[in-house]
Motif scaffolding. Structure first.
Motif: not given
Lengths: 648, 74
Positions: A348-350, A607-608, A611, A614-615
């Motif tokens: 879902i990210y890449s 979700l967190h 996140r 990912y970030v």
């Protein structure tokens, strides 16, 4: 496990007479990722499929369109696994077309006819409601113009018409009773030349009926006795609709009964065709000249011996060229079953680029830890675990829900463990009277919780930097490794050392030495950043502290869950101290409150946690934009026919 | 003493409330755009959902500062 599978580039040259057999063999092997041929050569052009492809795709399209129509009727067909030859498939297809497709077309025609009839019926009913017995009385008027319309403002219309009646602009009007939507039908006989009356009424009408439609209806039933009599027409049209609906019902039953008897054959034939279309359709991505057939693609290097052996069985004169490559290959991430669900979080990210780090293993460990730290309740963890196990059993293997459920199994186990650490069971600090002894009391030790969250952040961010450092070393990018990755770690060490020396006044070596060494280390790291990333690197220095601060959400989201659970329990528990009748209210409050908190607890921590990965984590090393490895011969997810046949 | 406590509490509440409001405002704009993008291409779902959650950092920072105010004030 830390890097995608090593890929080799393969090129195959063979005579055109082997084209079909080579294609069949490669499809059977399921290892080749095709590199689409782009015509750059005068001699080699994009290959054309075999001549049977035309009728294969015709059959496939015929099946697909019929099956889509069946789905609209609520009929789906289970996936069959029978192997069939193309001749057998053709027989099944012809039989299917005669028994299903033709009948579906007839059902569609019937539906259209019934639609037309219902529209006529609706119009005739309007006349019936207005008390008109005979249509010919409408169509033969000479001195007046009849107008029929519907309105929801009957009273206002009547007032206008009464005025017009006095002025003799209107000769007569009558109306029906309002229906349940407060709609009324009016018939107004307007004096010839006074058609302007309708301009005044048009804003009050919902629909104005065109009188020519009624004469058309009358003409359509020329053979029917008393065709102008409204009652006779109504009966006739209703009978027609009934008869057509019965015919449609019978056709549907015939179709369902045919499918019940032949469901396995039909779905097997469809799946065979799907594979054949996939196999021969992709031939256009290969190349050919008048005599040569050429294939280019990628295979996992571990498969090269097997591929060569199998292709040589087709024709030992085939020329095969295989070489290992370092870049520009598809990304293949084969994982053990335990960690493979977490690849979904990358999807879902890449996908990572070929030959760059695969973070799936790290994510498998840290994602559930973060989730469990945030949810941190044994009761909630147990509920989620049971729900996830049920979802894994009930959903199709490798579907999105199935994969998410597998991830949630890990996450909920982690929640149970952290729930024991925090001493929480549905927000309470005891289980049926048994006191829980927390190692860390979340609502009582908030500052400690935040500090631990930050320390987790320091660890996670630096893990990302260390991974990035080793990744750059592997690619022999020594400058990037030291100046763009290690420099950040040195910066953090310098910053903490400076804080100890100047603000906390706590010696590490000795205060004097610390006060000289710490700024030196800090300045060195800033110089390395400047050399490695330029001014951009310097501007990003506050960013790393922001990244670490972001991990405070581990505490924040956990506390919000604790607070909500506390409130629910505080509301509910007093009811249990009263008589048993009140317990029902208490149980309801607990059920609704904790269900709501669990629902938030599924979405928020997921979700967190994602996140943060990912970030804050991936940005330290991840090279995204990888092309997914899609072997020739493997159909994509969701292409298999599923679901059961609907029985009548 | 009472006035000090009230001011500390107000400061913490404003910090948390305003930063949460800012996060919510940002997320509502991003969420709307993400839904529109997802309607055009379902594959955008994961990235869209993630981007919607990105401004949550504002609320987290507000939370941390609010706690520091409360503990510092206490």
């Amino acid at each position: 496990m830390f890097y995608p599978e090593k890929m080799c580039k393969i090129r195959i040259f063979t005579g055109k007479e082997n084209k079909k057999r080579i294609v069949e063999k490669l499809y059977e092997l399921k290892v080749l990722h095709i590199k689409k041929y782009k015509q750059e050569d005068y001699f080699l052009k994009n290959a054309v499929p075999i001549k049977e492809f035309e009728y294969i795709s015709e059959m496939f399209l015929g099946f697909s369109s019929a099956l889509k129509k069946l789905e609209k009727e609520g009929i789906s067909i289970i996936g069959g696994r029978e192997e069939m030859s193309l001749e057998e498939v053709k027989k099944v297809y012809d039989d299917f077309i005669n028994n299903v497709h033709v009948k579906l077309e007839r059902i569609k025609e019937i539906e259209e006819e019934v639609g037309v009839l219902k529209a006529r019926l609706e119009k005739i009913k309007v006349l019936d409601l207005l008390g008109i017995k005979d249509m010919s009385s409408l169509c033969n008027l000479k001195l007046v113009t009849p107008v029929i319309f519907s309105t929801k403002e009957g009273e206002r219309v009547k007032r206008v018409l009464d005025k017009k009646l006095k002025n003799k602009e209107v000769v007569h009007y009558s109306y029906s009773k309002p229906n349940e939507n407060k709609e009324q039908y009016f018939i107004v006989l307007i004096s010839n030349g006074k058609e302007g009356v309708m301009d005044e009424l048009s804003s009050l009408t919902t629909r104005i009926y065109d009188l020519s439609e009624f004469s058309v209806i009358s003409k359509a039933y020329e053979g029917v006795r008393d065709r102008t009599k409204i009652s006779a027409l109504l009966k006739h049209i209703e009978k027609e609709i009934d008869s057509l609906s019965q015919e449609a019902r019978k056709l549907r039953q015939d179709i369902i009964s045919y499918i019940n008897k032949n469901k396995n054959k039909i779905s097997s034939a469809y799946n065979v065709l799907k594979r054949e279309v996939d196999k021969h359709g992709k031939v256009m991505q290969f190349a050919e000249s008048k005599a040569v057939f050429y294939i280019e693609g990628f295979i996992p290097c571990k498969e090269k011996e097997r591929v060569v052996e199998e292709i040589k069985k087709v024709d030992d004169k085939v020329v095969i060229e295989i070489r290992e490559i370092e870049k520009d290959a598809p990304t293949y991430l084969p994982h053990p079953k335990t960690i493979s669900p977490f690849k979904f979080l990358l999807d879902i990210y890449s996908l990572p680029k070929y030959n760059s780090i695969d973070p799936t293993l790290f994510t498998t460990i840290t994602f559930p830890i973060f989730y469990g730290f945030m949810l941190g309740d044994m009761g909630y963890g147990l509920v989620l675990l049971l729900f996830s196990l049920l979802l894994v059993r009930k959903t199709r293997k490798n579907s999105v829900f199935n994969v998410l459920a597998k991830i949630m199994i890990f996450a909920s186990l982690s929640s149970i463990i952290f729930g024991a650490v925090f001493g929480e069971f549905f927000g309470a600090e005891s289980i049926f009277g048994l006191e829980l002894h927390p190692l860390l009391h979340r609502s009582g030790e908030i500052l400690e919780l935040i500090i631990i969250s930050m320390l987790i952040g320091v660890f996670h961010v630096n893990l990302g930097l260390i991974i990035g450092f080793f990744n750059e070393l592997k690619h022999k990018n020594y400058k990037h490794a030291f100046l763009e990755k290690l420099s950040w770690i040195i910066l953090e060490i310098g910053g903490v050392y400076l804080a100890f020396a100047y603000f906390l006044q706590k010696p590490v070596l000795s205060l004097g030495v610390d006060k000289i060494l710490s700024p030196l280390i800090l300045l060195t790291s800033i110089y390395m950043l400047w050399k490695g990333e330029g001014p951009k690197g310097i501007f990003e220095i506050p960013g790393i502290f922001g990244n670490i601060l972001s991990y405070a959400r581990l505490a924040a989201i956990g506390l919000s869950s604790v607070a909500l659970a506390f409130v629910v329990n505080k509301f509910a528990f007093p009811f249990f101290q009263k008589s048993p009748v009140y317990w029902i209210a208490g149980i309801l409050i607990l059920l609704v409150g904790h269900t709501f908190n669990i629902a938030l607890g599924v979405i928020g921590p997921f979700l967190h946690s994602l996140r943060l990965h990912y970030v804050e984590f991936f940005t330290k090393f991840y090279e995204q934009g990888g092309e997914e490895y899609k072997p020739y011969g493997e159909l994509e997810e969701g292409e298999e026919i599923k679901e059961k046949v609907k029985e009548v | 003493m009472g006035m000090e406590t009230a001011i500390v509490a107000l400061a913490a509440a404003l910090t948390m409330g305003l930063s949460a409001f800012a996060a919510a405002w940002a997320e509502s704009n991003i969420g709307t755009a993400s839904v529109a993008a997802m309607a055009e291409d379902e594959k955008f779902f994961g990235k869209g959902l993630l981007m919607t959650v990105l401004p949550e950092t504002l609320a987290i920072f507000g939370f941390v500062i609010a706690l520091l105010i409360l503990f510092g004030g206490a």
